[in-house]
Design an enzyme around this catalytic site. Structure first.
Site, PDB file in Angstrom:
ATOM      1  N   ARG A  92      -7.340 -12.283  15.209  1.00  0.00           N
ATOM      2  CA  ARG A  92      -8.191 -11.742  14.155  1.00  0.00           C
ATOM      3  C   ARG A  92      -9.044 -12.886  13.606  1.00  0.00           C
ATOM      4  O   ARG A  92      -8.533 -13.947  13.289  1.00  0.00           O
ATOM      5  CB  ARG A  92      -7.336 -11.204  13.024  1.00  0.00           C
ATOM      6  CG  ARG A  92      -8.184 -10.820  11.844  1.00  0.00           C
ATOM      7  CD  ARG A  92      -7.353 -10.580  10.633  1.00  0.00           C
ATOM      8  NE  ARG A  92      -8.231 -10.148   9.544  1.00  0.00           N
ATOM      9  CZ  ARG A  92      -8.060 -10.518   8.287  1.00  0.00           C
ATOM     10  NH1 ARG A  92      -7.074 -11.310   7.948  1.00  0.00           N
ATOM     11  NH2 ARG A  92      -8.883 -10.087   7.368  1.00  0.00           N
ATOM     12  N   HIS A 181     -13.149  -5.790   6.745  1.00  0.00           N
ATOM     13  CA  HIS A 181     -12.208  -4.713   7.079  1.00  0.00           C
ATOM     14  C   HIS A 181     -12.759  -3.853   8.227  1.00  0.00           C
ATOM     15  O   HIS A 181     -12.364  -2.696   8.381  1.00  0.00           O
ATOM     16  CB  HIS A 181     -11.957  -3.754   5.893  1.00  0.00           C
ATOM     17  CG  HIS A 181     -11.197  -4.362   4.743  1.00  0.00           C
ATOM     18  ND1 HIS A 181     -11.462  -4.026   3.435  1.00  0.00           N
ATOM     19  CD2 HIS A 181     -10.192  -5.257   4.694  1.00  0.00           C
ATOM     20  CE1 HIS A 181     -10.642  -4.681   2.632  1.00  0.00           C
ATOM     21  NE2 HIS A 181      -9.858  -5.451   3.372  1.00  0.00           N
ATOM     22  N   HIS A 209     -10.693   1.794   2.586  1.00  0.00           N
ATOM     23  CA  HIS A 209      -9.568   0.900   2.892  1.00  0.00           C
ATOM     24  C   HIS A 209      -9.141   0.286   1.568  1.00  0.00           C
ATOM     25  O   HIS A 209      -9.820  -0.579   1.018  1.00  0.00           O
ATOM     26  CB  HIS A 209     -10.028  -0.173   3.885  1.00  0.00           C
ATOM     27  CG  HIS A 209      -8.978  -1.204   4.190  1.00  0.00           C
ATOM     28  ND1 HIS A 209      -8.358  -1.307   5.421  1.00  0.00           N
ATOM     29  CD2 HIS A 209      -8.433  -2.176   3.423  1.00  0.00           C
ATOM     30  CE1 HIS A 209      -7.476  -2.289   5.378  1.00  0.00           C
ATOM     31  NE2 HIS A 209      -7.506  -2.844   4.179  1.00  0.00           N
ATOM     32  N   GLY A 211      -6.329  -1.700  -0.177  1.00  0.00           N
ATOM     33  CA  GLY A 211      -5.112  -2.526  -0.186  1.00  0.00           C
ATOM     34  C   GLY A 211      -5.255  -3.523  -1.318  1.00  0.00           C
ATOM     35  O   GLY A 211      -5.818  -3.190  -2.359  1.00  0.00           O
ATOM     36  N   ASN A 212      -4.777  -4.749  -1.142  1.00  0.00           N
ATOM     37  CA  ASN A 212      -5.064  -5.783  -2.140  1.00  0.00           C
ATOM     38  C   ASN A 212      -6.564  -6.003  -2.222  1.00  0.00           C
ATOM     39  O   ASN A 212      -7.145  -6.031  -3.287  1.00  0.00           O
ATOM     40  CB  ASN A 212      -4.348  -7.080  -1.772  1.00  0.00           C
ATOM     41  CG  ASN A 212      -2.873  -6.983  -2.096  1.00  0.00           C
ATOM     42  OD1 ASN A 212      -2.492  -6.527  -3.167  1.00  0.00           O
ATOM     43  ND2 ASN A 212      -2.039  -7.405  -1.164  1.00  0.00           N
ATOM     44  N   ARG A 242      -9.887  -9.214  -7.403  1.00  0.00           N
ATOM     45  CA  ARG A 242     -11.331  -9.458  -7.334  1.00  0.00           C
ATOM     46  C   ARG A 242     -12.082  -8.484  -8.225  1.00  0.00           C
ATOM     47  O   ARG A 242     -11.707  -7.313  -8.315  1.00  0.00           O
ATOM     48  CB  ARG A 242     -11.849  -9.307  -5.902  1.00  0.00           C
ATOM     49  CG  ARG A 242     -11.300 -10.333  -4.947  1.00  0.00           C
ATOM     50  CD  ARG A 242     -12.006 -10.230  -3.595  1.00  0.00           C
ATOM     51  NE  ARG A 242     -11.266 -10.965  -2.586  1.00  0.00           N
ATOM     52  CZ  ARG A 242     -10.826 -10.430  -1.453  1.00  0.00           C
ATOM     53  NH1 ARG A 242     -11.070  -9.166  -1.173  1.00  0.00           N
ATOM     54  NH2 ARG A 242     -10.160 -11.172  -0.598  1.00  0.00           N
ATOM     55  N   GLY A 332      -2.533  -0.149   2.259  1.00  0.00           N
ATOM     56  CA  GLY A 332      -1.364  -0.093   1.363  1.00  0.00           C
ATOM     57  C   GLY A 332      -1.453   0.934   0.242  1.00  0.00           C
ATOM     58  O   GLY A 332      -0.575   1.794   0.116  1.00  0.00           O
ATOM     59  N   GLY A 334      -4.135   3.178  -0.298  1.00  0.00           N
ATOM     60  CA  GLY A 334      -4.711   4.425   0.207  1.00  0.00           C
ATOM     61  C   GLY A 334      -3.700   5.293   0.941  1.00  0.00           C
ATOM     62  O   GLY A 334      -3.721   6.519   0.827  1.00  0.00           O
TER      63      GLY A 334
HETATM   64  P1  ADP Z   1      -3.492  -6.308   2.118  1.00  0.00           P
HETATM   65  O1  ADP Z   1      -4.881  -6.087   1.616  1.00  0.00           O
HETATM   66  O2  ADP Z   1      -2.868  -7.555   1.608  1.00  0.00           O
HETATM   67  O3  ADP Z   1      -3.320  -6.062   3.597  1.00  0.00           O
HETATM   68  P2  ADP Z   1      -2.003  -3.830   1.808  1.00  0.00           P
HETATM   69  O4  ADP Z   1      -2.927  -2.971   2.577  1.00  0.00           O
HETATM   70  O5  ADP Z   1      -0.655  -4.086   2.351  1.00  0.00           O
HETATM   71  O6  ADP Z   1      -2.666  -5.182   1.360  1.00  0.00           O
HETATM   72  O7  ADP Z   1      -1.840  -3.165   0.342  1.00  0.00           O
HETATM   73  C1  ADP Z   1      -1.078  -3.743  -0.667  1.00  0.00           C
HETATM   74  C2  ADP Z   1      -1.157  -2.856  -1.892  1.00  0.00           C
HETATM   75  O8  ADP Z   1      -0.564  -1.588  -1.571  1.00  0.00           O
HETATM   76  C3  ADP Z   1      -0.416  -3.377  -3.114  1.00  0.00           C
HETATM   77  O9  ADP Z   1      -1.230  -3.257  -4.258  1.00  0.00           O
HETATM   78  C4  ADP Z   1       0.760  -2.424  -3.218  1.00  0.00           C
HETATM   79  O10 ADP Z   1       1.186  -2.231  -4.546  1.00  0.00           O
HETATM   80  C5  ADP Z   1       0.190  -1.154  -2.675  1.00  0.00           C
HETATM   81  N1  ADP Z   1       1.250  -0.204  -2.322  1.00  0.00           N
HETATM   82  C6  ADP Z   1       2.148  -0.292  -1.327  1.00  0.00           C
HETATM   83  N2  ADP Z   1       3.003   0.763  -1.373  1.00  0.00           N
HETATM   84  C7  ADP Z   1       2.635   1.520  -2.435  1.00  0.00           C
HETATM   85  C8  ADP Z   1       3.117   2.748  -3.039  1.00  0.00           C
HETATM   86  N3  ADP Z   1       4.162   3.393  -2.536  1.00  0.00           N
HETATM   87  N4  ADP Z   1       2.454   3.219  -4.114  1.00  0.00           N
HETATM   88  C9  ADP Z   1       1.395   2.577  -4.636  1.00  0.00           C
HETATM   89  N5  ADP Z   1       0.896   1.427  -4.130  1.00  0.00           N
HETATM   90  C10 ADP Z   1       1.505   0.910  -3.051  1.00  0.00           C
END
Ligand code: ADP
Length: 402
Positions: A92, A181, A209, A211-212, A242, A332, A334
């Site tokens: 990646r 992404h 997408h 996530g964090n 951010r 995460g 979504g």
């Molecule tokens: P990254 O961008 O680091 O790859 P991810 O896609 O793993 O991140 O997403 C991480 C986020 O997903 C965190 O904010 C986490 O709290 C959230 N998350 C994971 N499981 C749940 C859940 N069951 N309910 C709400 N948020 C969640």
């Protein structure tokens, strides 16, 4: 043979997955953390056996890759008898600039181009390069492929990717929107088309997408048409730490008032803003949701701002494409937060979107509907899998060149 190793190298970490491309199954995965620090941790996860953690001194990426190979060939918990079983390695790479419009085989020229992009992604590309060189050192005869987070977005038209600032900045310094992404947006849009049984080219998709880091992409004619992240991943949606979009005049104003340096203001916007700043609790959506359940008002405000900004982007992209028929949630937050999906969809009924609350509350590892059967817009949750897309691209490119 037919095994592909996928590597995501960061400055102090290295994640890996070993795929059997015959059936696209994962044979083992894991990560090396704290590379270059006092004690590094290798966590190896074989598919059918318990994970193995070892603490070791790992000074650089070359020794990290050596440890990964040792774990993969371990007589007890390994997945390979010899290194020769690995046909190719896929990496990646965050930034491919305007040079890389798709995944490519690593050559000296490609390495030079990735180096030329260090300025645009100073936190990421140098680390990826260390990963590439470490593989080269440990596995000198094995072909490598690089897959870029930006590549999918290279189809954006000028109207989407140019900023309305002096053009010389684009010519001299390549200041423009790149988007990130991309691997994820591409993967989930392809999965969605397959799930819907419709040609990807026929759909007007907004993929979220979340996530964090978080980004929305408008996908039209099967291609990225616009995306919320910009020259860097800071633009667009409000994220865990951010800020996302803000008035650019805030930057010099705050620098002046608070006597901040460039580094300080950068770190404020990238690491100390977003949901963390507004909630005052956490950047982690789960913790914010727990705080809301306990009645915390700042957590609620952070969540409301977060979903409000998502809704605005979805609306903007529906307008940008003169329509939308498919809305995708992934990553995460979504994939896992039914509460977030509900909050976003509730304000989009004017588009003819109807959420099915029972479907929304269900959990699954597969792509699924969360809209009602009569909803004009199909709303899907599609689990992302960037590693699998990297493995597929790597395998395809290496097969084509032998
Ligand atoms: P990254 O961008 O680091 O790859 P991810 O896609 O793993 O991140 O997403 C991480 C986020 O997903 C965190 O904010 C986490 O709290 C959230 N998350 C994971 N499981 C749940 C859940 N069951 N309910 C709400 N948020 C969640």
């Amino acid at each position: 043979m037919m095994k592909v190793l996928v590597i995501n190298a960061g400055s102090s970490s290295l994640k890996y997955q070993l795929y059997n491309m015959e059936d696209e199954s994962v044979l083992a995965s894991g990560r090396v953390e704290r590379i270059g620090m006092d004690s590094s941790i290798v966590t190896h996860e074989p598919v059918d056996k318990p994970e193995v953690r070892t603490v070791d001194e790992i000074l650089d990426h070359v020794s990290a890759v050596k440890k990964v190979l040792a774990a993969l060939m371990h007589p007890e918990y390994g997945a390979l008898k010899s290194m020769d079983e690995i046909q190719a390695v896929g990496h990646r790479v965050v930034h491919g600039g305007e040079v890389f419009k798709s995944s490519v085989l690593v050559t000296n020229e490609v390495k030079l181009e990735i180096r030329n992009l260090f300025d645009l992604a100073p936190l990421h590309n140098p680390a990826h390069m260390m990963g590439i060189l470490a593989v080269e050192t440990n596995m000198p005869n094995i072909p490598q492929v690089v897959v870029f987070d930006t590549a999918f977005h290279q189809t954006m038209p000028e109207t989407s990717y140019l900023y309305p600032i002096p053009k010389v900045l684009y010519r001299r310094h390549k200041v423009r929107r790149y988007g990130f992404h991309g691997t994820s947006h591409q993967y989930v849009s392809e999965q969605a088309a397959e799930f819907l049984g419709a040609p990807l080219e026929s759909l007007k998709i907004v993929s979220c997408h979340i996530g964090n880091g978080a980004s929305c992409t408008a996908i039209k004619d099967g291609k990225s048409f616009d995306t919320s992240m910009g020259m860097t991943p800071l633009e667009g949606l409000m994220m865990g730490t951010r800020s996302g979009d803000l008035d650019p005049a805030i930057v010099p104003y705050v620098m002046n008032k608070e006597e901040l340096t460039l580094n300080e203001v950068n770190s404020m916007l990238n690491k100390h803003s977003g949901m963390l700043a507004i909630s005052g609790i956490s950047s982690d959506m789960r913790e914010v949701q727990e705080a809301i359940a306990d009645g915390d008002r700042n957590a609620k405000l952070a969540f409301d701002m977060y979903t409000y900004r998502m809704r605005k982007y979805i609306g903007a992209y529906a307008a940008a494409m003169n329509g939308i028929d498919t809305l995708i949630f992934t990553a995460g937050v979504g994939e896992n937060s039914a509460v977030l999906r509900k909050a976003v969809c509730e304000g989009l009924t004017f588009l003819g979107l109807e959420l099915d609350e029972t479907r929304n509350a269900e959990r699954s590892k597969h792509a699924r509907y969360i809209s009602t059967d009569s909803s004009r817009i199909k709303v899907l949750v599609v689990p992302t899998n960037e590693e699998l897309l990297i493995a597929r691209d790597t395998y395809r490119i290496v097969q084509a060149t032998v």
